[in-house]
Design a protein around this motif. Sequence first.
Motif, mmCIF file in Angstrom:
data_model
loop_
_atom_site.group_PDB
_atom_site.id
_atom_site.type_symbol
_atom_site.label_atom_id
_atom_site.label_comp_id
_atom_site.label_asym_id
_atom_site.label_seq_id
_atom_site.Cartn_x
_atom_site.Cartn_y
_atom_site.Cartn_z
ATOM 1 N N SER A 40 9.806 -48.707 -10.452
ATOM 2 C CA SER A 40 10.084 -47.271 -10.483
ATOM 3 C C SER A 40 9.783 -46.628 -9.139
ATOM 4 N N ASN A 78 19.862 -44.284 -5.069
ATOM 5 C CA ASN A 78 19.339 -45.048 -6.198
ATOM 6 C C ASN A 78 20.358 -46.033 -6.752
ATOM 7 N N VAL A 110 13.230 -48.034 -16.079
ATOM 8 C CA VAL A 110 12.712 -48.000 -14.710
ATOM 9 C C VAL A 110 13.048 -46.660 -14.052
ATOM 10 N N ILE A 111 14.293 -46.189 -14.250
ATOM 11 C CA ILE A 111 14.695 -44.892 -13.702
ATOM 12 C C ILE A 111 13.886 -43.774 -14.356
ATOM 13 N N GLN A 112 13.696 -43.869 -15.654
ATOM 14 C CA GLN A 112 12.908 -42.857 -16.363
ATOM 15 C C GLN A 112 11.465 -42.852 -15.850
ATOM 16 N N GLY A 113 10.952 -44.039 -15.537
ATOM 17 C CA GLY A 113 9.613 -44.123 -14.949
ATOM 18 C C GLY A 113 9.550 -43.413 -13.608
ATOM 19 N N ALA A 114 10.613 -43.562 -12.805
ATOM 20 C CA ALA A 114 10.673 -42.868 -11.510
ATOM 21 C C ALA A 114 10.666 -41.357 -11.715
ATOM 22 N N TYR A 143 19.678 -41.653 -11.262
ATOM 23 C CA TYR A 143 18.632 -40.677 -10.957
ATOM 24 C C TYR A 143 19.297 -39.416 -10.416
ATOM 25 N N HIS A 195 12.587 -46.534 -6.643
ATOM 26 C CA HIS A 195 13.541 -45.435 -6.822
ATOM 27 C C HIS A 195 12.969 -44.113 -6.307
ATOM 28 N N ALA A 197 7.247 -52.644 -14.162
ATOM 29 C CA ALA A 197 8.018 -51.400 -14.234
ATOM 30 C C ALA A 197 7.524 -50.358 -13.235
#
Length: 423
Positions: free
Chosen positions: A22, A287, A301-305, A69, A25, A18
């Motif tokens: 991330s 993204n 994954v987007i939230q991790g970015a 994103y 992105h 992850a």
Amino acid sequence: MMFKKVYDIEDVPPLSKAIPLSFQHVFAMFGATILVPLLTKMDPSVTLFASGLGTLIFHLITRGKVPAYLGSSFAFIAPIIAASKAYGAQGAFTGMIAAGFIYLIVFGIIALVGLNWLNRVLPPIVVGPVVMIIGLSLTPTAISEASKGLLTAFVTAGIVVVANIFAKGFLKIIPILLGTVGGYLFAITQGQVNFETINHAAWFAFPNLTIVTGHMPVIAWGAVSLIAPIAIATMVEDVGHLLVIGDTVGRDLMHKPGLHKVLLANGVATMLSGFLGGVPETTYGENIGVLAITRVFSSRVIQGAAVIAILLSFIEKVGAAIQTIPQPVLGGITIILYGMIASVGLRNLVENKVNLASNRNLLIASIIFTLGVGGINIPIGQYSFEGVGPAAVIGILLNLVLPREKNESEEVGSSSGSGVSAG
């Protein structure tokens, strides 16, 4: 036929995968997100912080159903500059907050009357070309960046292509990260990387948020009149982006979680950004390109970015290091990402079996292409309506007023039934 998934929207990749996913992105959005505050004389660290926080709020409101994103919107650059000169940065912040409020008004309208009217307003003959010009209108930026070091750009793009086609296992789903790192290392050998900004940057620096500095937004109706109306153009772009994401992940996101939820989330994020001292936000095509090429659709994954973006806003040296990525490397990456967006629009036309032998359809598509790629600029009072927005609006109007040929049904295309359905 939709893209084969590696991770679906609800999937949670293991942390070891992850984090690099991330970072892909982060690399995709970073250049454009930072560029807008640099051009408008706003604080890049604040914008980066607001971007990450806005993305997390977006996912909270949409319940993680839209893997998007939120980054800085280019549509607001000119009005922000004009408003800042006339009313100061604090007045401009109020204009940005008002732009977010426009989103909330449209959210309320859609929540009340529903989306059935979109099937008539946004059939595939409008959606396909609009999605294509979202990607194609960005290509001059990609070529401009690549032209500053063509060999580096080609090496970067080549690594992405090779990794995407020939890599195995986990390496196959991080081609953007591999291309960025590989291109960066090659750029060092070409003397294209300047490390001076890293040496001068501090390890830790708190972002200059308005709530920290005390430079809170002040009411300036002139700034509101300059900035707020641009929200109409960016909402049209958001519709196009949502359709692209839905087409990519194979879901009808227009109805679930719903366009109204997306507009609400974007509006709240934009209002918060303006309040904190950032710039208006929008869903990012860069993204979306990463989603399409990696087939990793996980919202986590987007939230991790977004979390990484917030952390980077505090770690000045890391942010400075990312800013040293030379333009040719970014150009090599965006050549692929922007083209991928355009290809999704083309797929929309093909899958919906749009009849381009029809003079009516051909005229609508041709005019959308010319206006969008050509970057039409329509002055309205003190601000401009330009690019994808007016091209989309004119395409919608043409679809509504031009008579259909006798052998055409009410809905153009038969595969999905409607321009707002996912393929």
